[in-house]
Structures are given as structure tokens and as C-alpha cells.
Design a protein around this motif. Structure first.
Motif, PDB file in Angstrom:
ATOM      1  N   ASN A   1       1.090  -1.287   0.044  1.00  0.00           N
ATOM      2  CA  ASN A   1      -0.029  -0.006  -0.011  1.00  0.00           C
ATOM      3  C   ASN A   1       0.751   0.989   0.074  1.00  0.00           C
ATOM      4  O   ASN A   1       1.764   1.271   0.922  1.00  0.00           O
TER       5      ASN A   1
ATOM      6  N   ARG B   1      -3.540   7.471  -2.554  1.00  0.00           N
ATOM      7  CA  ARG B   1      -3.234   5.992  -1.878  1.00  0.00           C
ATOM      8  C   ARG B   1      -3.646   4.784  -3.061  1.00  0.00           C
ATOM      9  O   ARG B   1      -4.592   5.069  -3.496  1.00  0.00           O
ATOM     10  N   SER B   2      -2.791   4.144  -3.251  1.00  0.00           N
ATOM     11  CA  SER B   2      -2.815   2.881  -4.122  1.00  0.00           C
ATOM     12  C   SER B   2      -2.236   1.859  -3.575  1.00  0.00           C
ATOM     13  O   SER B   2      -1.376   1.619  -2.754  1.00  0.00           O
ATOM     14  N   THR B   3      -3.013   0.607  -3.907  1.00  0.00           N
ATOM     15  CA  THR B   3      -2.541  -0.696  -3.574  1.00  0.00           C
ATOM     16  C   THR B   3      -1.881  -1.425  -4.815  1.00  0.00           C
ATOM     17  O   THR B   3      -2.685  -1.483  -6.026  1.00  0.00           O
TER      18      THR B   3
ATOM     19  N   ASP C   1      -6.988   4.211  -7.032  1.00  0.00           N
ATOM     20  CA  ASP C   1      -6.692   5.056  -5.779  1.00  0.00           C
ATOM     21  C   ASP C   1      -7.744   5.157  -4.877  1.00  0.00           C
ATOM     22  O   ASP C   1      -9.019   5.195  -5.230  1.00  0.00           O
TER      23      ASP C   1
ATOM     24  N   ASP D   1       2.107   3.439   2.967  1.00  0.00           N
ATOM     25  CA  ASP D   1       0.812   4.069   3.692  1.00  0.00           C
ATOM     26  C   ASP D   1       1.031   3.461   5.216  1.00  0.00           C
ATOM     27  O   ASP D   1       1.351   2.629   5.593  1.00  0.00           O
TER      28      ASP D   1
ATOM     29  N   GLN E   1      -0.836   3.595   7.473  1.00  0.00           N
ATOM     30  CA  GLN E   1      -1.884   2.790   8.059  1.00  0.00           C
ATOM     31  C   GLN E   1      -1.749   1.461   7.716  1.00  0.00           C
ATOM     32  O   GLN E   1      -2.130   0.425   8.423  1.00  0.00           O
TER      33      GLN E   1
ATOM     34  N   VAL F   1       1.382   5.775  -0.504  1.00  0.00           N
ATOM     35  CA  VAL F   1       0.438   6.949  -0.486  1.00  0.00           C
ATOM     36  C   VAL F   1       1.572   7.899  -1.430  1.00  0.00           C
ATOM     37  O   VAL F   1       2.826   7.619  -1.612  1.00  0.00           O
TER      38      VAL F   1
ATOM     39  N   HIS G   1       7.548   5.104   0.981  1.00  0.00           N
ATOM     40  CA  HIS G   1       6.051   5.649   0.412  1.00  0.00           C
ATOM     41  C   HIS G   1       5.170   4.774   1.053  1.00  0.00           C
ATOM     42  O   HIS G   1       3.942   4.755   0.192  1.00  0.00           O
TER      43      HIS G   1
END
Length: 430
Positions: A31, A38-40, A58, A406, A408, A33, A404
Motif C-alpha cells: 500500500n 493512496r494505491s495498492t 486510488d 501507507d 496505516q 501513498v 512511500h
């Protein structure tokens, strides 16, 4: 063929992959950002060491893709249509299509690598070898600043630009908007209301201010470059028509998403009322669900996001449908180079393709997220279609990915074993 002949043949061809024996063994995720949002990123692994990459749209949940893992492990990724038919029932409109589409991109990457061909060859071949990109640009409240920002993109070589023109530009000007209490402040009651139900109206003063904004931007960036407009706000049809008519003198490439895509008849009324091309589609899943808009002549430009509409092959089918109705297809996208390159192959294979959105013109590390492509990836506003197998890049930049993550979900190629046994009786008929 004798074994000796077969041995000689194998010495002269690439046998790194045996497509008929290829099987998916695992799906892992990272994940990210800021790429631009935000992308997986998906990594689909196989028993032959070939990996395929895809990207969940996104802002979408990684779970939309992870729930598909148990349904694709053991499958041959070269059976593209078979697997897509198996998993497409688990996608939906908006971000909910992101899992199916991310998997489809990774399958295209794998199949291309297995067969040794670019992904575009898997969907009919190539109409063009350079893909025109349009640069989306964050809002500036001052029209001069907006114009200068767009001009900088033009000077980089982009031949098409996009900006936001909407009620956010009017909030501080008395007499430009009429709205119920709470409709403009994002309160819980109003934030999920669709455009016709908000009660927000743009006054004549507001319409004139928006037209003046576009006029000033045009005076800076010029009238000899394609310029589109988006994010008008959650306003009803009558205000949309009045704004569209006021923008006619500025020859916009299109006005985008003024009305929710579900309201075909309202789109038809808007399109018939204004001499500016109308455009929508970024939240529609599967080609069949675009058909009402296409058949009604309700829009001039169809604008799917391949990370929602179904990935490469399904969106190619949509392009062919749109062409039959005399409608051009542009591609919405706000993604890393992974989904961007998937979209490049789609664009190369689509006859009525117009332009591909680039939403990361201000992300300094964007070009370095993958390896094996020209740097910068976009030169003079275009991307060269790669001839390498699959999506065309060599690999992802794992070290840069790690910078980069995420916060979370800060795991790089996170283990997904908890999804291995996820299953149900998926058949849609008895």
C-alpha cells in the motif's frame, strides 16, 4: 516432432516460460501513498517465477483484491477471459471495481510475459506507438495562478490540460450561490446527496464569475491547446446547462462529471443544450453499464477509469462499443506507473482513443517507481508504448516503495495467507 528436433527448436526460442503449465501461486500487496494518492500495488506470483503487477484504484480498499486471491490461486493466468468471468461478479461501480481491475492488469502482465508479447498484442494489436497524455492540475482559486500553472505544463510539452472549474471558486463571493443550510459545508446529511437532490443553485453572477475565470485562464495558456474542465460541484441540471452555455466561447475539450453518470436522460438534456463536449464514466464498472449513455447519445466523450471499468480487455471492449456510436474514449486515471502502463497498452489497442489522464505531474519520484522505462516516462506530453512483454517495465522499485508506504498499512509485500481459505458458493444460479 522428434526429441532431437524439439531440442534444437528450444535452443532457438525463449522457453523461460511454458504457458500451458503456468499457475498462480500467491498474491501479495504493498500500500503506497502520494503516487499521487493512496494505491495498492498487487504482485501476482507463479510457479515459474514470473510475476505480474497490477494496481487497485486510488482510494479503494485492498480487500477488494485480496478477497479474490483464493479464487485465482491455481489458475493459469493466460486464461484471461476465463478468470475475468470468474471474478467480475465481485466488482462494482466506483472504487469497488478496483480489485477485479487490479487483478486483470496483473494477469495481462503475466500472460504477456509468458507469451513474450506486449499486453496490447493480447487485445488486438497496436493502432499507435505514442500515447497522448493530458495533465490534470490541482485547483488554484486565483485564475492568473491557475493559468500560470497550466502554462508550465504546456511548456513541458503537454498538448492537453485539465483544470477544476466549480462552486469551490464561488464560496467566498456573496450572491453567487443559493443553497440549503449545511449543503456547502460538507455536513453528514448533505455530503452523500447526489447532485439533483442538494438544492444548490448557481446564480447568474456565479455563472459569469466562472466564465470569467476560464476566460482569464485561456488568455494565459492560449486558445490553441486542448483544455478540459472538471469538478463543477454537486449542482442540478439547470445550473449545469447555464454554466455549459457560458463556457461555449472558450472551446473546451470537454466538461466532465457535471451530473452523476446514472442519470442518462439528464446527461442527454445537457448534451443537447450546450455546444461543449460532455464527458463522464470514471465510476462505471463493465462495458455493458456504459451502454445506456452511449445508446442515448447522452455524452460526447466516454471517460472510463481502467482501474474501475474492468481493466485492459474489458475497457477495450467499451472503446469498440463507443466507436460504434461515434463517441471518442479518453481514459481517467490517478495512479502509479503500474496502472499507467496498463492504460498505455489499452490506449495503444483502442482505435477511438483520445487522451490518457496524468495526475502526478507534480510528484517528483513518480518516474522512479518502476524500472526499465524511459525517464521521464512522459516526454513531450506522450508515453512511448513499450515493446517489452507484459506491461513493459522490468520491475518495481522496491526500495522506493519502502519510502512511500501507507502509514496505516506499512508492510512491503505483505503476507496475505489469511485470505487463502476465503470462499463461498459463488455461483449466481441454481
Amino acid at each position: 516432432m522428434t526429441s532431437a528436433t524439439n531440442s534444437i527448436t528450444e535452443q532457438n526460442i525463449n522457453t523461460a516460460s511454458r504457458p500451458s503449465q503456468l499457475r498462480i501461486t500467491d498474491v501479495k500487496i504493498t500500500n503506497l501513498v502520494g503516487v499521487p494518492f493512496r494505491s495498492t500495488i498487487l504482485r501476482v506470483e507463479t510457479n515459474q517465477g514470473i510475476v505480474g503487477y497490477g494496481e487497485v484504484r486510488d482510494g479503494a480498499s485492498p480487500a477488494y483484491a485480496l478477497m479474490l486471491k483464493s479464487r485465482i490461486v491455481g489458475e493459469n493466468p493466460c486464461n484471461l477471459d476465463k478468470i475475468f468471468r470468474k471474478i467480475k461478479q465481485f466488482g462494482h461501480h466506483g472504487r469497488q471495481g478496483g480489485g477485479v481491475c487490479g487483478i486483470e492488469m496483473a494477469l495481462m502482465d503475466l500472460a504477456g510475459k509468458a507469451y513474450g508479447v506486449p499486453a496490447y498484442a493480447l487485445v488486438g494489436g497496436q493502432f499507435r506507438d505514442r500515447i497522448r497524455c493530458y495533465a490534470d492540475t490541482p485547483t488554484e482559486l486565483d485564475p492568473e495562478a491557475m493559468g500560470e500553472r497550466l502554462l508550465e505544463r504546456r511548456q513541458r510539452g503537454y498538448t492537453m490540460l485539465k483544470m477544476d472549474v466549480g462552486i469551490n471558486l464561488l464560496r467566498d463571493t456573496p450572491g453567487t450561490l443559493i443553497a440549503p443550510d449545511g449543503a456547502l459545508d460538507g455536513s453528514d446529511h448533505h455530503k452523500d446527496l447526489m447532485h439533483p437532490f442538494t438544492g444548490i443553485q448557481v446564480t447568474q453572477k456565479g455563472v459569469e464569475q466562472l466564465a470569467g475565470f476560464v476566460e482569464q485562464v485561456r488568455s494565459i495558456v492560449g486558445y490553441d491547446i486542448a483544455l478540459a474542465a472538471d469538478h463543477f460541484g454537486h449542482i442540478a441540471l439547470d445550473s449545469c446547462i447555464r454554466i455549459g452555455r457560458a463556457l461555449e466561447p472558450y472551446t473546451l475539450a470537454w466538461i466532465e462529471d457535471l451530473i452523476p453518470w446514472q442519470f442518462t436522460d439528464q446527461w442527454r438534456q445537457l448534451t443537447e443544450a450546450v455546444a461543449v463536449p460532455t464527458c463522464t464514466g470514471e465510476d462505471i464498472y463493465l462495458a455493458e453499464n456504459f451502454e445506456p449513455l452511449l445508446a442515448a447519445g447522452a455524452i460526447r466523450v466516454v471517460h472510463p477509469d481502467p482501474a474501475t471499468s474492468g481493466g485492459i480487455a474489458e475497457t477495450k471492449r467499451l472503446g469498440d462499443r463507443a466507436e460504434q456510436h461515434g463517441i471518442a474514449m479518453a481514459l481517467h486515471l490517478a495512479a502509479s506507473p503500474v496502472a499507467t502502463m496498463a492504460s498505455v497498452h489499452l490506449a495503444a489497442a483502442t482505435h477511438n482513443f483520445l487522451a490518457l489522464e496524468h495526475h502526478a505531474a507534480d510528484v517528483p519520484f513518480w518516474n522512479d517507481l518502476v524500472t526499465g522505462l524511459p525517464n521521464p516516462i512522459i516526454a513531450d506530453g506522450h508515453i512511448q508504448v513499450p515493446e517489452k512483454p507484459g506491461l513493459g517495465f522490468d520491475d518495481v522499485n522496491t526500495e522506493l516503495f519502502a519510502e512511500h508506504l501507507d502509514p496505516q498499512a506499512p508492510l512491503l509485500w505483505a503476507d496475505t495467507n489469511e485470505w487463502d481459505a476465503e470462499h463461498s458458493h459463488d455461483r449466481l444460479w441454481s
